[in-house]
Write a protein that holds these residues in place. Structure first.
Motif, PDB file in Angstrom:
ATOM      1  N   SER A 100      39.391 105.615  70.688  1.00 41.78           N
ATOM      2  CA  SER A 100      39.169 104.170  70.627  1.00 41.78           C
ATOM      3  C   SER A 100      37.875 103.832  69.895  1.00 41.78           C
ATOM      4  CB  SER A 100      39.139 103.569  72.035  1.00 41.78           C
ATOM      5  OG  SER A 100      38.029 104.054  72.766  1.00 41.78           O
ATOM      6  N   ILE A 101      36.835 104.666  70.074  1.00 41.78           N
ATOM      7  CA  ILE A 101      35.570 104.425  69.380  1.00 41.78           C
ATOM      8  C   ILE A 101      35.753 104.615  67.878  1.00 41.78           C
ATOM      9  CG2 ILE A 101      33.185 105.213  69.112  1.00 41.78           C
ATOM     10  CD1 ILE A 101      33.190 106.001  72.051  1.00 41.78           C
ATOM     11  N   GLY A 102      36.429 105.694  67.485  1.00 36.38           N
ATOM     12  CA  GLY A 102      36.654 105.964  66.064  1.00 36.38           C
ATOM     13  C   GLY A 102      37.524 104.916  65.398  1.00 36.38           C
ATOM     14  N   LEU A 103      38.629 104.519  66.063  1.00 36.39           N
ATOM     15  CA  LEU A 103      39.519 103.512  65.477  1.00 36.39           C
ATOM     16  C   LEU A 103      38.839 102.149  65.378  1.00 36.39           C
ATOM     17  CD1 LEU A 103      42.964 104.410  67.112  1.00 36.39           C
ATOM     18  CD2 LEU A 103      42.185 104.877  64.781  1.00 36.39           C
ATOM     19  N   THR A 104      37.977 101.826  66.338  1.00 35.18           N
ATOM     20  CA  THR A 104      37.222 100.577  66.268  1.00 35.18           C
ATOM     21  C   THR A 104      36.304 100.577  65.056  1.00 35.18           C
ATOM     22  OG1 THR A 104      37.282 100.288  68.673  1.00 35.18           O
ATOM     23  CG2 THR A 104      35.561  99.103  67.467  1.00 35.18           C
ATOM     24  N   GLN A 105      35.616 101.698  64.831  1.00 32.43           N
ATOM     25  CA  GLN A 105      34.747 101.806  63.659  1.00 32.43           C
ATOM     26  C   GLN A 105      35.552 101.671  62.371  1.00 32.43           C
ATOM     27  OE1 GLN A 105      31.878 104.997  63.693  1.00 32.43           O
ATOM     28  NE2 GLN A 105      31.899 105.227  61.470  1.00 32.43           N
ATOM     29  N   CYS A 106      36.699 102.309  62.303  1.00 34.70           N
ATOM     30  CA  CYS A 106      37.539 102.234  61.115  1.00 34.70           C
ATOM     31  C   CYS A 106      38.009 100.811  60.862  1.00 34.70           C
ATOM     32  CB  CYS A 106      38.734 103.170  61.266  1.00 34.70           C
ATOM     33  SG  CYS A 106      39.862 103.155  59.853  1.00 34.70           S
ATOM     34  N   ALA A 107      38.483 100.135  61.914  1.00 32.75           N
ATOM     35  CA  ALA A 107      39.025  98.781  61.755  1.00 32.75           C
ATOM     36  C   ALA A 107      37.938  97.786  61.364  1.00 32.75           C
ATOM     37  CB  ALA A 107      39.694  98.345  63.060  1.00 32.75           C
ATOM     38  N   VAL A 108      36.784  97.861  62.035  1.00 36.23           N
ATOM     39  CA  VAL A 108      35.704  96.907  61.764  1.00 36.23           C
ATOM     40  C   VAL A 108      35.173  97.094  60.345  1.00 36.23           C
ATOM     41  CG1 VAL A 108      33.341  96.248  62.389  1.00 36.23           C
ATOM     42  CG2 VAL A 108      35.046  96.607  64.179  1.00 36.23           C
ATOM     43  N   ASN A 109      34.931  98.325  59.952  1.00 36.62           N
ATOM     44  CA  ASN A 109      34.385  98.564  58.618  1.00 36.62           C
ATOM     45  C   ASN A 109      35.394  98.251  57.516  1.00 36.62           C
ATOM     46  OD1 ASN A 109      31.504  99.976  58.556  1.00 36.62           O
ATOM     47  ND2 ASN A 109      32.554 100.630  60.423  1.00 36.62           N
ATOM     48  N   THR A 110      36.681  98.450  57.788  1.00 38.40           N
ATOM     49  CA  THR A 110      37.705  98.058  56.818  1.00 38.40           C
ATOM     50  C   THR A 110      37.689  96.545  56.610  1.00 38.40           C
ATOM     51  OG1 THR A 110      39.111  99.943  57.411  1.00 38.40           O
ATOM     52  CG2 THR A 110      40.170  98.093  56.292  1.00 38.40           C
ATOM     53  N   ALA A 111      37.525  95.804  57.700  1.00 37.11           N
ATOM     54  CA  ALA A 111      37.431  94.344  57.595  1.00 37.11           C
ATOM     55  C   ALA A 111      36.198  93.925  56.805  1.00 37.11           C
ATOM     56  CB  ALA A 111      37.405  93.726  58.990  1.00 37.11           C
ATOM     57  N   VAL A 112      35.077  94.630  57.007  1.00 33.68           N
ATOM     58  CA  VAL A 112      33.851  94.309  56.261  1.00 33.68           C
ATOM     59  C   VAL A 112      34.039  94.609  54.778  1.00 33.68           C
ATOM     60  CG1 VAL A 112      31.413  94.909  55.952  1.00 33.68           C
ATOM     61  CG2 VAL A 112      32.335  94.640  58.248  1.00 33.68           C
ATOM     62  N   VAL A 113      34.723  95.713  54.455  1.00 33.29           N
ATOM     63  CA  VAL A 113      35.008  96.039  53.051  1.00 33.29           C
ATOM     64  C   VAL A 113      35.810  94.918  52.406  1.00 33.29           C
ATOM     65  CG1 VAL A 113      36.305  97.570  51.527  1.00 33.29           C
ATOM     66  CG2 VAL A 113      34.851  98.540  53.306  1.00 33.29           C
ATOM     67  N   ALA A 114      36.831  94.441  53.112  1.00 31.73           N
ATOM     68  CA  ALA A 114      37.649  93.352  52.579  1.00 31.73           C
ATOM     69  C   ALA A 114      36.810  92.097  52.342  1.00 31.73           C
ATOM     70  CB  ALA A 114      38.799  93.050  53.542  1.00 31.73           C
ATOM     71  N   ALA A 115      35.907  91.793  53.289  1.00 35.77           N
ATOM     72  CA  ALA A 115      35.051  90.619  53.138  1.00 35.77           C
ATOM     73  C   ALA A 115      34.103  90.764  51.952  1.00 35.77           C
ATOM     74  CB  ALA A 115      34.256  90.391  54.425  1.00 35.77           C
ATOM     75  N   LEU A 116      33.550  91.969  51.756  1.00 37.51           N
ATOM     76  CA  LEU A 116      32.635  92.200  50.634  1.00 37.51           C
ATOM     77  C   LEU A 116      33.359  92.132  49.289  1.00 37.51           C
ATOM     78  CD1 LEU A 116      30.424  95.115  52.045  1.00 37.51           C
ATOM     79  CD2 LEU A 116      29.728  92.746  51.658  1.00 37.51           C
ATOM     80  N   LEU A 117      34.617  92.563  49.272  1.00 32.32           N
ATOM     81  CA  LEU A 117      35.388  92.472  48.032  1.00 32.32           C
ATOM     82  C   LEU A 117      35.719  91.020  47.693  1.00 32.32           C
ATOM     83  CD1 LEU A 117      37.823  95.499  48.461  1.00 32.32           C
ATOM     84  CD2 LEU A 117      35.912  95.308  46.844  1.00 32.32           C
ATOM     85  N   LEU A 118      35.984  90.220  48.726  1.00 36.98           N
ATOM     86  CA  LEU A 118      36.309  88.816  48.495  1.00 36.98           C
ATOM     87  C   LEU A 118      35.075  88.003  48.131  1.00 36.98           C
ATOM     88  CD1 LEU A 118      38.838  88.195  51.423  1.00 36.98           C
ATOM     89  CD2 LEU A 118      39.357  88.270  48.967  1.00 36.98           C
ATOM     90  N   ARG A 119      33.942  88.366  48.748  1.00 37.22           N
ATOM     91  CA  ARG A 119      32.707  87.619  48.483  1.00 37.22           C
ATOM     92  C   ARG A 119      31.535  88.600  48.407  1.00 37.22           C
ATOM     93  NH1 ARG A 119      30.092  82.588  51.974  1.00 37.22           N
ATOM     94  NH2 ARG A 119      28.669  81.878  50.355  1.00 37.22           N
ATOM     95  N   PRO A 120      31.292  89.205  47.268  1.00 43.09           N
ATOM     96  CA  PRO A 120      30.206  90.195  47.142  1.00 43.09           C
ATOM     97  C   PRO A 120      28.844  89.576  47.433  1.00 43.09           C
ATOM     98  CG  PRO A 120      31.690  90.260  45.248  1.00 43.09           C
ATOM     99  CD  PRO A 120      32.040  89.034  46.025  1.00 43.09           C
ATOM    100  N   LEU A 121      27.960  90.416  47.964  1.00 40.29           N
ATOM    101  CA  LEU A 121      26.603  89.954  48.253  1.00 40.29           C
ATOM    102  C   LEU A 121      25.754  89.847  47.001  1.00 40.29           C
ATOM    103  CD1 LEU A 121      25.772  92.024  51.458  1.00 40.29           C
ATOM    104  CD2 LEU A 121      26.331  89.599  51.332  1.00 40.29           C
ATOM    105  N   SER A 122      26.153  90.481  45.920  1.00 37.57           N
ATOM    106  CA  SER A 122      25.305  90.551  44.727  1.00 37.57           C
ATOM    107  C   SER A 122      25.001  89.173  44.172  1.00 37.57           C
ATOM    108  CB  SER A 122      25.987  91.403  43.658  1.00 37.57           C
ATOM    109  OG  SER A 122      27.274  90.900  43.360  1.00 37.57           O
ATOM    110  N   SER A 123      26.005  88.297  44.107  1.00 39.07           N
ATOM    111  CA  SER A 123      25.775  86.972  43.551  1.00 39.07           C
ATOM    112  C   SER A 123      24.846  86.162  44.428  1.00 39.07           C
ATOM    113  CB  SER A 123      27.113  86.238  43.404  1.00 39.07           C
ATOM    114  OG  SER A 123      27.757  86.106  44.669  1.00 39.07           O
ATOM    115  N   GLN A 124      24.993  86.343  45.770  1.00 41.36           N
ATOM    116  CA  GLN A 124      24.124  85.613  46.683  1.00 41.36           C
ATOM    117  C   GLN A 124      22.682  86.096  46.574  1.00 41.36           C
ATOM    118  OE1 GLN A 124      26.143  86.703  50.243  1.00 41.36           O
ATOM    119  NE2 GLN A 124      27.703  85.108  50.047  1.00 41.36           N
TER     120      GLN A 124
END
Length: 411
Positions: A380-404
């Motif tokens: 459960s700890i490993g799958l939580t890390q995988c799911a949360v970080n996958t969601a963060v990757v998707a968010a960074l791809l949609l709105r990169p921090l570089s422009s901000q």
């Protein structure tokens, strides 16, 4: 005009000397802290602490540092690097003296009180940030991670030998003497301020607002800062949970004895030293920070998936290097981005807020990790890390921090 503001800026050679001494101070501080880890658990057991009360002791440290980190960062901005490092080293001396005199359970709690001021590593980050150019900042900050690895290995080894041969009190006294030596290094080599004359002048009007919550939280209003903090907290929490639960995982899942666990911790330290000292610098010189941030979160998601299905310690060892890589790159890059997003007069406060995030994760991690572990085990700890970080990757791809962040530079 203020006399310190009128002083000429230090030469490049002098800056390099101060940075090298700062690395030594950081490595020594981590050494003393890991030396302390070989004292407190055994002393707590002698004084009758069970697992629950020892958890309360660790939570107290997390809360104190969560409160102290932002204030300490602002203190460094307002009163200079020497004052900040002196306060941190002085508090560490008091910490070890109280530990050496602890003969009652209440004293173990009292000896933790100075941790509200014990922020040598964030103070060292302040010095390095002030004295390096922005394009070399991530590389310079990563070297502090190398100091951490050196201190972890040296402190654990030294503390174990001292505690075995001479006992807890003598070991704590060695920590106090070592911290006093660190303080002398600060007073001898660290300049009163490492800020430029311009940033010193800019902060002059704020010198009476050390405890102003508004002056600290106003940094979140700069472009790119709040989104980066959200990424730092959300993506960092699952990794933090695994770290705080690792001692239980090593005992319950891998069935490691203390000697085997020590070897594994040494493997952690060596991996971190190599990555921080030899890998991050060339990477930051070649690739954009936003790309490295995305890479670190992607690898963290993959590591979580691997840890969810590991069965043996050998399988876990295959995840250690990518895990240490993602953690090291993630922490260095987010700190670098955030310090570049605010005026140079506020970099100390920003680093204090970054350190507060780590304290927050250490405070929340044991509770959240315990719930996940009790209900689903390591999977459960490993799958939580995988799911949360996958969601963060998707968010960074949609709105990169570089422009901000680019907007923040322009501001």
């Amino acid at each position: 005009m203020d006399r310190d503001a009128a002083e000429p800026e230090p030469s490049r050679a002098h800056r390099r000397k101060v940075i090298r001494v700062t690395y030594v101070i950081a490595a020594l501080d981590i050494t003393w802290m890991f030396l302390q880890f070989s004292v407190t658990p055994y002393l707590a057991k002698k004084l009758g602490f069970d697992t629950l009360w020892f958890g309360y002791l660790q939570t107290l440290v997390g809360v104190l540092q969560l409160i102290g980190n932002p204030l300490f960062g602002r203190f460094g901005d307002l009163f200079g690097a020497r004052a900040a490092l002196s306060l941190a080293c002085g508090a560490t001396v008091v910490f070890f003296l109280l530990l050496a005199s602890a003969e009652h359970p209440a004293m173990l709690f009292i000896h933790k009180l100075p941790t509200i001021f014990m922020h040598v590593l964030p103070a060292s980050q302040m010095v390095v940030t002030d004295l390096t150019d922005p394009d070399r900042r991530a590389d310079a900050l990563s070297k502090l991670g190398l100091c951490f690895g050196i201190g972890m290995i040296t402190g654990s080894t030294l503390g174990g030998h001292l505690n075995t041969r001479y006992g807890e009190k003598w070991t704590a006294c060695v920590g106090a003497a070592g911290s006093l030596f660190s303080l002398l290094l600060v007073l001898k080599f660290i300049p009163k301020t490492t800020k430029t004359s311009t940033s010193e002048t800019n902060s002059e009007a704020q010198k009476k607002s050390l405890f102003s919550l508004g002056e600290i939280t106003r940094l979140l209003k700069y472009p790119g800062v709040a989104p980066t903090f959200i990424v730092k907290i959300v993506a960092g929490l699952p990794s933090g949970i695994f770290q705080v639960m690792f001692s239980i995982i090593a005992l319950d899942v891998f069935k490691l004895d203390p000697q085997q666990n020590g070897y594994l911790m040494a493997f952690f330290g060596i991996s971190q030293m190599f990555i921080q000292g030899a890998v991050i610098g060339p990477l930051t010189a070649r690739f954009e920070e936003s790309s490295l941030l995305l890479l670190s979160v992607c690898i963290s998601a993959a590591v979580g998936l691997g840890q969810a299905y590991m069965q043996t310690v050998v399988q876990f060892c295959f995840t250690v290097v990518p895990m240490m890589f993602s953690l090291s790159v993630f922490n260095v890059i987010t700190d670098s981005i955030l310090t570049k997003s605010v005026p140079s007069s506020d970099t100390g406060t920003m680093l204090g807020l970054c350190a507060a995030v780590q304290s927050l994760l250490r405070t929340l991690g044991p509770t959240l990790g315990g719930v996940l572990y009790m209900n689903g085990g390591v999977t459960s700890i490993g799958l939580t890390q995988c799911a949360v970080n996958t969601a963060v990757v998707a968010a960074l791809l949609l709105r990169p921090l570089s422009s901000q962040t680019h907007k923040a530079h322009a501001a």
